[in-house]
Design an enzyme around this catalytic site. Structure first.
Site: not given
Ligand code: SAH
Length: 405
Positions: A194, A216
């Protein structure tokens, strides 16, 4: 003694009578492991320490409240002699010798027929070290072995963990992950991290570990959680051990339970490793106790990701405004003006102390003290940005009393 000459063995004491003579601090240190082994522990002593009393009260240890008497060792498989009297200890070990029961002499190791190794646990394995009576050395070696195992420096050929572990990485300082979290991280094939997972923990991983930055993953915003869930499942199904590393605790506003459900639905084994939540750790790092005797007897942790009055809000702001205790707001920087208004208009005094802590427990930690009527302005003026925790209540004013920096 010229060298360690004992024979190191593991005793199966489950259900077997073990007699401990003496109830002081020496016995106190030995009892938890004895109890943990499942032994039927009987303690003979006129007095015990409060910690030993707790074990007695819980039923884990049977206490015979009297001095040792000959005959006490009848039927025992193992004896620990922990009194401060060398005469009593000698009498106990003489009886043990006669009955051919192994007996530890806490006062004089070499006078007994058994010695207790410096012991530690790692992943359901026991490590024991004997150093010929040199306790400092055995404890130091035990500690280094455990540290090496826990950090992954020492190899442990335990069966490889499978499936997915949802690991709470703690609030930011890499030292604040749990021992279990760190151990599993060291064994991961894939780590899906995370944004708020402590980045330093990832730097320690060998290059063979695939690290995925969940922030991402290329999908639209709404679909990103689905994409993460799919990734967890597909890696685990390919036989890789996946660590899903999250900030704080996985089940505190971390969507961890959704991920656990997704794994369960896909038949992937999932383990949850609790973490140190930022909700409590970040205030503590800023010297703010979320509760304090005579000041706050309640603490409520609230998500600020939707505004008061928003149809999707599940928070009763009017009820929160009536509390006297501590409110810890997460994800609240952007809408702090709305929350502060809701609390003041609901009756919380405007001068209620507030502490805003950005990037708590990390090198970037910043603390802005404020009050409920000024916090919205202060957050803007000080350029506070997420991640930040906002602590509201009288406890927020206590940090000064510690007299720290
Ligand atoms: N599961 C996490 C919380 C996730 S929600 C936990 O248990 O800590 C994300 C929010 O947590 C952030 O918006 C911020 O309010 C808070 N947070 C997490 N880490 C923080 C930190 N180091 N300093 C301040 N706030 C933090």
């Amino acid at each position: 003694m010229t060298g360690e000459q004992h024979y190191l063995a593991g005793l199966d004491l489950a259900g077997r009578r073990v007699v401990v003579v003496g109830g002081g601090t020496v016995a106190q240190r030995r009892l938890p492991r004895l109890v943990g082994s499942g032994a039927r522990v009987e303690l003979v002593s006129p007095a015990v320490t409060p910690a030993v009393q707790t074990l007695v009260d819980s039923g884990a240890v049977v206490w015979h409240r009297r001095p040792y008497a000959s005959g006490d060792l009848e039927g025992a498989w193992y004896v620990l002699c922990c009194t401060s009297s060398p005469e009593v200890n000698a009498a106990v070990s003489a009886e043990a010798e006669r009955l051919r029961v192994f007996c530890v002499r806490a006062d004089a190791g070499s006078a007994g027929t058994a010695v207790t190794p410096a012991t530690g646990d790692h992943d359901r394995m026991l490590v024991g070290v004997l150093a010929g009576g040199d306790h400092r050395r055995s404890a130091a070696v035990r500690d280094s072995l455990l540290a090496a195992l826990r950090s992954g420096v020492a190899l442990d050929d335990a069966a490889k963990p499978v499936g997915v572990a949802l690991v709470g990485g703690g609030p930011g300082d890499p030292d604040l992950i749990t021992v279990r979290g760190r151990r599993l991280l060291a064994r991961a094939d894939v780590v899906i991290a995370d944004r708020l997972a402590p980045a330093e923990l990832l730097e320690e991983l060998p290059p063979s570990v695939e690290v995925v930055d969940a922030a991402k993953i290329p999908y639209g915003r709404a679909a990103s959680q689905d994409a993460i869930n799919e990734l967890l499942v597909s890696h685990a199904r390919a036989g890789r051990f996946v660590v899903r590393l999250k900030g704080g605790d996985p089940f505190v506003f971390g969507r961890g339970f959704e991920e656990a459900l997704a794994c369960a639905a896909a038949g992937v084994p999932v383990t949850v490793v609790p973490g140190v939540t930022s909700a409590f750790a970040v205030p503590a790092a800023a010297d703010v106790p979320v509760t304090h005797r005579g000041v706050a007897h309640e603490v409520v942790v609230v998500s600020g990701h939707v505004a008061p009055g928003d149809p999707s809000s599940l928070v009763d702001w009017a009820a929160l405004a009536r509390l006297r205790g501590t409110i810890v707001l997460l994800m609240a920087v952007e809408r702090i003006a709305l929350f502060a208004d809701a609390l003041v208009s609901g009756g919380r005094p405007a001068d209620t102390p507030v502490s805003v802590v950005q990037e708590g427990t990390t090198r970037g930690q910043r603390v802005v003290p404020s009050t409920l009527d000024k916090v919205a302005d202060d957050v803007v003026a000080e350029g506070i940005r997420p991640p930040a925790i906002i602590v509201i209540g009288p406890v927020a004013a206590l940090a000064d009393e510690l007299g720290g920096a």
